[in-house]
Design an enzyme around this catalytic site. Structure first.
Site, mmCIF file in Angstrom:
data_model
loop_
_atom_site.group_PDB
_atom_site.id
_atom_site.type_symbol
_atom_site.label_atom_id
_atom_site.label_comp_id
_atom_site.label_asym_id
_atom_site.label_seq_id
_atom_site.Cartn_x
_atom_site.Cartn_y
_atom_site.Cartn_z
ATOM 1 N N LYS A 1 2.846 -3.126 0.637
ATOM 2 C CA LYS A 1 1.635 -3.949 0.733
ATOM 3 C C LYS A 1 1.589 -4.647 2.085
ATOM 4 O O LYS A 1 2.595 -4.797 2.787
ATOM 5 C CB LYS A 1 1.598 -4.981 -0.407
ATOM 6 C CG LYS A 1 2.823 -5.885 -0.530
ATOM 7 C CD LYS A 1 2.814 -7.094 0.356
ATOM 8 C CE LYS A 1 4.060 -7.947 0.202
ATOM 9 N NZ LYS A 1 4.122 -9.065 1.173
ATOM 10 N N ASP B 1 6.071 -10.582 -5.836
ATOM 11 C CA ASP B 1 5.242 -9.461 -5.401
ATOM 12 C C ASP B 1 5.290 -8.268 -6.349
ATOM 13 O O ASP B 1 4.544 -7.299 -6.160
ATOM 14 C CB ASP B 1 5.688 -8.981 -4.013
ATOM 15 C CG ASP B 1 5.348 -9.971 -2.906
ATOM 16 O OD1 ASP B 1 4.473 -10.820 -3.126
ATOM 17 O OD2 ASP B 1 5.975 -9.884 -1.837
#
Length: 310
Positions: A17, A145
């Site tokens: 990401k 995350d």
């Protein structure tokens, strides 16, 4: 639940990401910070393969530097598999093979992707059928995350970054990532941010207790407009990362001088993410940075979260 196996092996792909926006709130009594993050999953992915075993074991290969990746019970993939087994009552084990392509301690969520992929792979291998909300609960227990690595796409994260809401987004964004040959542990970067804020307390606006993602970021994502997004990108951790690793300043300057719309330290760094106007611009930027002896990879976003692959 016993050790019934419905598959001989399962393979899962999970994305890295980039945080196109990261605002960090004030330090709380427990030492943590609330954050507001605009996540985008990118096509730089980890691949995880699991096969049945009596115990838990992990092996790691890949295209990135691996010396900082543990191959014992400290590995987040083993922690993820054991957590799922504990939750579901599964009494077997798994042999986990990770093919890493996301930089290690690079601010791109590679370990989180490994954890998310392992949760999904083991759930599929063991046929434990954990509901989605419970899978996300386990993901949150593993790291802030990890839930986003499961869901992918584009999302806003608040709280510790693990309270997710999908963000409307269209189009394809083109990224070039400059990879470092060293890592920046996230706790060290947050500690430096706190020190930076203390040193400059009289010069900077105090941090919010409950930060939010700015409206122009959401508008740029919704429009699929890379030039708008380049103007709106922000990372509160960038100053701390640059203080700890001043050489990243040259990387940022070089990328922006070579045609990037904008550059930003990805998460806690040290990976630097450059946003390009389109595919041709991304290819030109990749060539220019490679010629400057930087280790770069090109990717697009957004992409899906963790998925079983054949």
């Amino acid at each position: 639940m016993g050790g019934r196996i419905g598959h001989r092996e399962v393979q899962v792909k999970a994305p890295g990401k980039v945080n196109v926006f990261l605002r960090v709130g004030s330090q709380q009594a427990d030492g943590y910070h609330d954050v507001a993050i605009a996540y985008q999953a990118v096509s730089l992915c980890e691949r995880v393969r699991v096969v049945p075993a009596d115990e838990f074991a992990v092996e790691v290969t890949g295209s990135v530097e691996l010396s900082r990746v543990p191959s014992d019970d400290r590995n987040i993939a083993i922690r993820a598999a054991k957590l799922l087994a504990e939750r579901t009552g599964y009494r077997g084990g798994a042999r986990i093979s990770i093919e890493k392509h996301v930089p290690v301690t690079g601010g791109m969520g590679g370990g989180s992707a490994d954890a998310a992929a392992t949760l999904l792979a083991c759930d599929t291998l063991w046929e434990t059928g954990l509901p989605r909300d419970e899978m996300l609960e386990l993901a949150r227990a593993l790291g802030a995350d990890v839930p986003f690595a499961l869901t992918g796409g584009t999302a806003i994260g608040t709280g510790r970054g693990d309270e997710l809401s999908p963000a409307l987004a269209q189009g394809i964004f083109h990224w070039v990532f400059a990879l470092a040959d060293f890592g920046l542990p996230t706790p060290e970067v947050y500690a430096e941010l706190d020190a930076h804020r203390a040193r400059h307390a009289t010069e900077i606006t105090p941090a919010d207790d409950a930060p939010t993602v700015e409206a122009d970021v959401l508008q740029a994502l919704r429009a699929g407009n890379p030039r708008m997004l380049a103007e709106a990108m922000r990372n509160d951790l960038q100053a701390a990362a640059l203080h700890l690793s001043p050489q990243l300043t040259r990387t940022l300057e070089l990328g922006e001088a070579s045609g990037a719309l904008a550059g930003i330290v990805s998460g806690s760094g040290p990976t630097v993410a450059f946003l390009a106007a389109d595919l041709d611009a991304a290819l030109e930027l990749q060539v220019a940075l490679s010629a400057a002896q930087l280790n770069v990879v090109r990717a697009t976003g957004p992409v899906h979260g963790a998925r079983v692959i054949e």
